[in-house]
Design a protein around this motif. Structure first.
Motif, mmCIF file in Angstrom:
data_model
loop_
_atom_site.group_PDB
_atom_site.id
_atom_site.type_symbol
_atom_site.label_atom_id
_atom_site.label_comp_id
_atom_site.label_asym_id
_atom_site.label_seq_id
_atom_site.Cartn_x
_atom_site.Cartn_y
_atom_site.Cartn_z
ATOM 1 N N UNK A 106 1.108 -1.454 0.192
ATOM 2 C CA UNK A 106 -0.011 0.318 -0.204
ATOM 3 C C UNK A 106 0.547 1.102 -0.217
ATOM 4 N N UNK A 107 1.814 0.747 0.435
ATOM 5 C CA UNK A 107 2.899 2.738 1.082
ATOM 6 C C UNK A 107 4.411 2.283 -0.184
ATOM 7 N N UNK A 108 4.237 2.030 -1.158
ATOM 8 C CA UNK A 108 5.144 1.996 -1.843
ATOM 9 C C UNK A 108 6.779 2.840 -2.010
ATOM 10 N N UNK A 109 6.434 3.701 -1.005
ATOM 11 C CA UNK A 109 7.405 4.628 -0.975
ATOM 12 C C UNK A 109 7.876 4.463 0.737
ATOM 13 N N UNK A 110 7.518 3.228 1.663
ATOM 14 C CA UNK A 110 8.087 2.594 2.498
ATOM 15 C C UNK A 110 8.512 1.527 2.386
ATOM 16 N N UNK A 111 8.293 0.691 1.192
ATOM 17 C CA UNK A 111 8.292 -0.951 1.166
ATOM 18 C C UNK A 111 8.625 -1.121 -0.471
ATOM 19 N N UNK A 112 9.246 0.324 -1.092
ATOM 20 C CA UNK A 112 10.602 -0.215 -1.974
ATOM 21 C C UNK A 112 11.670 -0.700 -0.945
ATOM 22 N N UNK A 113 12.415 -1.486 -1.915
ATOM 23 C CA UNK A 113 13.806 -1.536 -1.146
ATOM 24 C C UNK A 113 14.320 -0.195 -1.054
ATOM 25 N N UNK A 115 18.456 0.886 0.173
ATOM 26 C CA UNK A 115 20.011 0.315 0.624
ATOM 27 C C UNK A 115 20.221 0.711 2.023
ATOM 28 N N UNK A 116 20.982 -1.094 1.855
ATOM 29 C CA UNK A 116 20.438 -1.844 3.104
ATOM 30 C C UNK A 116 19.395 -2.524 3.791
ATOM 31 N N UNK A 117 18.322 -2.635 3.036
ATOM 32 C CA UNK A 117 17.368 -3.684 3.014
ATOM 33 C C UNK A 117 18.178 -4.806 2.624
ATOM 34 N N UNK A 118 17.760 -6.354 3.854
ATOM 35 C CA UNK A 118 17.929 -7.529 3.636
ATOM 36 C C UNK A 118 16.919 -7.569 2.310
ATOM 37 N N UNK A 119 16.880 -8.893 1.753
ATOM 38 C CA UNK A 119 15.677 -8.796 0.398
ATOM 39 C C UNK A 119 16.100 -10.528 -0.030
ATOM 40 N N UNK A 120 15.230 -10.585 -0.276
ATOM 41 C CA UNK A 120 14.530 -12.179 -0.566
ATOM 42 C C UNK A 120 14.827 -11.756 -2.426
ATOM 43 N N UNK A 121 15.868 -12.603 -3.245
ATOM 44 C CA UNK A 121 16.101 -11.989 -4.767
ATOM 45 C C UNK A 121 15.821 -13.730 -5.339
ATOM 46 N N UNK A 122 15.455 -13.794 -6.338
ATOM 47 C CA UNK A 122 15.633 -15.077 -7.205
ATOM 48 C C UNK A 122 16.547 -15.063 -8.576
ATOM 49 N N UNK A 123 17.106 -15.572 -8.645
ATOM 50 C CA UNK A 123 18.631 -15.972 -9.418
ATOM 51 C C UNK A 123 17.767 -17.034 -10.520
ATOM 52 N N UNK A 124 17.794 -16.996 -11.213
ATOM 53 C CA UNK A 124 17.751 -18.310 -11.960
ATOM 54 C C UNK A 124 18.894 -17.945 -13.462
ATOM 55 N N UNK A 133 12.242 -9.949 -4.579
ATOM 56 C CA UNK A 133 10.667 -10.737 -4.701
ATOM 57 C C UNK A 133 9.937 -9.876 -3.167
ATOM 58 N N UNK A 134 11.249 -9.727 -2.518
ATOM 59 C CA UNK A 134 10.490 -9.377 -0.636
ATOM 60 C C UNK A 134 12.024 -9.017 0.415
ATOM 61 N N UNK A 135 10.735 -7.408 0.500
ATOM 62 C CA UNK A 135 12.225 -7.018 1.462
ATOM 63 C C UNK A 135 11.473 -7.684 3.061
ATOM 64 N N UNK A 136 12.503 -8.287 3.015
ATOM 65 C CA UNK A 136 12.607 -8.652 4.932
ATOM 66 C C UNK A 136 12.581 -7.568 5.805
ATOM 67 N N UNK A 137 11.691 -7.594 7.447
ATOM 68 C CA UNK A 137 11.461 -7.203 8.219
ATOM 69 C C UNK A 137 12.498 -6.199 8.562
ATOM 70 N N UNK A 138 12.829 -4.556 8.604
ATOM 71 C CA UNK A 138 13.973 -3.865 8.755
ATOM 72 C C UNK A 138 13.892 -3.586 10.296
#
Ligand code: GDP
Ligand code: MG
Ligand code: ZN
Length: 392
Positions: A106-113, A115-124, A133-138
């Motif tokens: 809902x709040x793109x400003x806050x939840x787009x990754x 710098x420093x964010x731990x994320x789930x990244x898909x590598x095919x 794919x996803x931003x993990x809790x900060x």
């Protein structure tokens, strides 16, 4: 694979990426700085993030096992005009956002990754580019308000442990009042997001001894005896090791200060080589065009942590940062409870315990002045705020 070989591979990949996006990242010294870009091992993930990652992958596996097996834990180490650069175990790659990423929140400003964010990244297999794919809790996030009435927030860095509040000394246009205001406001913002500020005064070589002593004394009075105040000069090599000591291995600090304060020069001094562009050539603006808006993380090496550099910010408005204000001025908030009037402004009222504190010497005048000024600004900004905006 040897480290050198791996790095050469990374450099090659990054060169390919930057060639593809020549129009967007050409102005960044991407190749040079990849050398200082933190690896995943430099940063890791905390227990909450690691557990959230496992849970997310387990959930994904229920829908699509193949996809779940391609998920990696990564950290966003660079945001520029290209795709975010993400460091994962053993590799660092550019990554795009998953389709519908922003829409899902809902709040793109806050939840787009950020710098420093731990994320789930898909590598095919067979793809140069990862997919976030996803931003993990900060565990922390440093945000600032931008835009007047819209109350839009921008996350400048996530998961930081300290904020280096950089302020240049010896500027002809900065009054002591302005310097103190900038430092106090930055501290309130840092404390508000639960991060420890460290005050870093730069360009000490531009002051004579008398001037230096006067400014440093005022700043120390303003920030209180608990706070670290470092006096540095990147050109004279002064105080650089003290700054490094504030960023121990495994920790991450964000550097905050207006454009021209000497942030990039300080980072270069810490790194021992010219990794970041300095001077006000391209870094003047945080809103206009033709400026570099990169958020870059650099690793200070094996015996120290990571620092996030950000472009100089023109304004740091205070909006709803009461918590930070109370943390910065605890003795004033405490004394105010004993004022005779509930709505005491601590300026002229009879029975004002805060004014008494100033007279008795338990409250510094300079701190009260700053407290009143920042509190007033917050009252005004709260009134002009769109009532729909949620203050989180
Ligand atoms: N005299 C002096 N000048 C400095 C020092 N550090 C940086 N500068 C100069 O200040 C200007 C802005 O520095 P820069 O690092 O680009 O600032 P940034 O915008 O905060 O990244 C440059 O011209 C630097 O050469 C210092 O310690 N002493
Ligand atoms: Mg800079
Ligand atoms: Zn009062």
């Amino acid at each position: 694979m040897g480290k050198a070989k791996k790095r050469a591979g990374l450099a090659r990949r990054s060169r390919e990426v930057s060639r593809e996006q020549a129009c967007t990242v050409a102005d960044l010294p991407a190749l040079e700085s990849l050398r200082d870009v933190p690896t995943f091992e430099d940063m890791g993930a905390d227990a909450v993030q690691a557990a959230a990652f496992e849970a997310w992958v387990a959930d994904a596996a229920r829908r699509d096992e193949q996809a779940a097996s391609e998920m990696h834990l990564g950290v966003v180490v660079r945001l520029d005009r290209g795709f975010p650069l993400v460091a994962c175990v053993g590799q660092t790659l550019r990554a795009e956002h998953a389709v519908g990423f922003a829409k899902a929140h809902s709040d793109e400003q806050v939840l787009l990754p950020a710098v420093g964010d731990r994320v789930v990244v898909r590598i095919s297999a067979g793809h140069d580019m990862g997919v976030i794919e996803h931003v993990l809790p900060r565990h922390s996030s440093f945000e600032r308000w931008r835009g007047k009435k819209r109350g839009e927030r921008q996350v400048l860095a996530a998961n930081i442990d300290a904020i280096l509040v950089v302020q240049a000394l010896g500027s002809v246009r900065d009054t002591l009042e302005l310097v103190c205001d900038r430092i106090a406001r930055s501290m309130v913002l840092a404390l508000d997001c639960g991060v420890d500020p460290v005050i870093v005064l730069t360009k000490a070589d531009r002051c004579d001894d008398v001037e230096l002593e006067c400014v440093v004394r005022a700043v120390r009075q303003l920030v209180g005896p608990q706070m670290r105040v470092l006096v540095t000069s990147s050109v004279a090599g002064q105080g650089v090791d003290e700054v490094r000591a504030c960023v121990p291995a495994g920790s991450c600090a964000m550097i905050l200060g207006e454009s021209g304060a000497g942030k990039s020069t300080l980072l270069n001094a810490l790194l021992g080589h010219e990794a970041l562009e300095t001077g006000d050539v391209r870094e003047r603006d945080d809103a206009g065009r033709h400026t570099t808006v990169a958020r870059v993380m650099v690793s200070l090496g094996h015996d120290a942590g990571v620092i996030a550099d950000a472009p100089g910010l023109r304004s740091l408005p205070l909006v709803g940062h009461e918590r930070g204000l109370a943390k910065m001025f605890p003795e004033i908030v405490e004394a105010a409870r004993a004022c005779r009037f509930n709505d005491c402004t601590h300026t002229h009222e009879p029975g004002c315990a805060v004014c008494e504190g100033v007279e008795e010497g338990t409250i510094e005048r300079i701190r009260l002045d700053e407290f009143l000024s920042l509190a007033r600004e917050m009252r005004v900004s709260a009134q002009s705020l769109d009532p729909d905006i949620h203050l989180g």
